[in-house]
Design an enzyme around this catalytic site. Sequence first.
Site, short mmCIF file in Angstrom:
data_model
loop_
_atom_site.label_atom_id
_atom_site.label_comp_id
_atom_site.label_asym_id
_atom_site.label_seq_id
_atom_site.Cartn_x
_atom_site.Cartn_y
_atom_site.Cartn_z
N HIS B 98 0.78 -1.24 0.00
CA HIS B 98 0.00 0.00 0.00
C HIS B 98 0.81 1.29 0.00
CE1 HIS B 98 -0.11 -0.28 4.71
NE2 HIS B 98 1.10 -0.42 4.21
N HIS B 99 2.17 1.19 0.03
CA HIS B 99 2.97 2.42 -0.01
C HIS B 99 3.37 2.79 -1.44
CE1 HIS B 99 3.18 2.45 4.29
NE2 HIS B 99 3.91 1.35 4.37
N ALA B 100 2.94 2.00 -2.41
CA ALA B 100 3.31 2.31 -3.80
C ALA B 100 2.38 3.40 -4.34
CB ALA B 100 3.21 1.05 -4.65
N GLN B 140 0.27 3.63 7.72
CA GLN B 140 -0.85 4.15 6.94
C GLN B 140 -0.77 3.70 5.47
OE1 GLN B 140 -0.89 8.03 5.26
NE2 GLN B 140 -2.98 8.49 5.92
N ASP B 142 -0.75 4.94 2.63
CA ASP B 142 -0.66 6.27 2.02
C ASP B 142 -0.80 6.24 0.50
OD1 ASP B 142 3.00 6.81 2.12
OD2 ASP B 142 1.83 4.96 1.91
#
Lengths: 380, 284
Positions: B98-100, B140, B142
């Site tokens: 999910h940080h990509a 998070q 993000d």
Amino acid sequence: MDVSSDEADDWFMESLHMYKDLHVFQLEHPTKVIEWTSEKSVCVAGYSSPKNEILELLLPLKLYAGDKQGLCPERDFKVQHGGFCDEPVECLRHIFGKSNRCVVTSGHNSSKLQVWDLGEDDSDVIKRTGVINLERTSAEGRKIASGLTEDPSVLHGCQINDVQLIELASGKVLYAVGTDSLDAVSGLQFVNANEFVICANNGTLYVGDTRHPRIEQYALQASVTRSRWSFGLKTNLPQSDLASCTVSRLSSCGQVLLSDFRKMSSPVGEAQLNLQHSFPSSDFMTVTWAPALDNFLSVSGLDGTVLVFDTTRWTTDLKNPEPIFVHRGHHFSCEAKTDGTPLVVTTHVWHPWRPRTLLSAASDGSIHVWDWVDKENNSL
Amino acid sequence: MGKFPKVLQCLLKDQVITETQVWVPLLASDEMLGSVHTQEYLSNFITGKTDEKEQRRTGFTWSSGLVQRCRYETGGTVLAAQVALQRGLACSTAGGTHHAFPSYGSGFCLLNDLAVAAKHLLTESRIKRRILIVDLDVHQGDGTAFIFKDEPDVFTFSMHCGKNFPLRKQCSDLDVSLDDGMEDKEYLSTLQAHLPWLLDVFRPDLVLYDAGVDPHWEDELGRLRLTDQGLFERDQYVLKSVVKKGIPVATVIGGGYSRDVDRLALRHSIVHRAAAKVWKEYVT
């Protein structure tokens, strides 16, 4: 765009590869002292408010778990013992001798030394057990060093002419330096049971022996005006031969001198560090030698980093040597930037036997223990 | 990352599932990836032209094997979503990157699998779908928040530790920032304060659930203090809440960091065990 958060995130990702271990702790108040009290515990103390805590902290157990680190979740520093000091603590030393649970502190603008018992397993209180009243009040910090004799003693001084060795049990002055020099003391250290070295703020080194009051003096050849100097001795404690010791001196303008006591007329190595910021106060300059890595030297107090150098390749007159490692953890995880003053590392120490493990503290109250990855030897 | 095959191995070994329940994904196609990521990034990423600074931020050094792994991982999340729509419940043994972001990778994430899966399902169906992404990784989500910030049909909900990476937070549709050291009971009650109304108000047609195990107290990076039991109860609660409302749910394993890979893989398999229990109780 919030540049500093982005930089901090970048550093965080890099840190996962740069460090074998990195554990952080936030003290309520910053410390300028870290003193080993055993191989797994250190003492710290506040220097900024009227009532300052002295704490003995146990290092995160995860650090010592070796191959079983994955099974050891304990990565917090733990407070083992604590006490309150009625003055800001400038200097704190663990005293060598019969009882190994004794520390001595000195305060800012103070005319006394305080003696403390760190306590055993049955109590978590650090108790003051004695006060040594002195004749002179120190405007700045009075520096102290542990004696290396069986009977606990402490060497202290704020000017060269008032340096004394005091026996803790009786308060008796065992030795006083025989010189009129008014140079302010930047640091002092015993090399063996009798011989000691003092560094003055102006960089002059004094070598003394408690068996006679005569003291030898080695001034800097070209003194840098308005610079303050601190020193680090490379010894094989507790019984070193002075001639085998190397001394490093660090100035507040970023100059580092390496000298050999066999030939004090000229340095064996010299470097000028690249300073990012200049600080009006140079209270926190620390230069130390690694106990377990030959010729490795570390420097802090000039900004928010700790620099580690391999001095093997240093010559005389070296400009901007490349550090082997830079610890930027305090700079990037600064939680409270109060009143706009830049963050500074207040002190650092090496682990007594783990080769690449250091502890460092900063002006925001953070304290880190870290072990960096030796990329050159690919050891993780 | 050695943990992925070990997750499947321990589920089979412990007979939580049988081989017949295991589906193998295809590589996520350029077209699928292109719905989220920029052409320039994909081209650089696939051909190994990302620069050193970009790579440092991701935590990875580029290799062609890494590219394959990421494409399969994304394909796996897409497959889990598709199977969930057919069968009601499906779990990937990877996923949660999910940080990509569209044009760069970060924090061990190179392609955003949840975003690719959500976009794929939004566009491939003739009927309008609403997708809820429940991200309980301790960091998070993000990248996902950024990708869907203007998309009304995808709701991003992230519950994470405020002081963990990334310090520079994005705005999910709902962010719940937790303090360091939170334990099982308070964590679950915080989740219970948000998930039910979210399901009732948003009424998703599919939930994508990131069951990251890094809120665990042994996690090397996470700053919370959940136990194995706490993670299980969390996963059980999420899955039950969604399944009871007849909403399909696909899970991904999310983040987890530990030097003991076997222990970590076992922890990642908690969501699959919770899913097996929920399946037995509510679906069969």
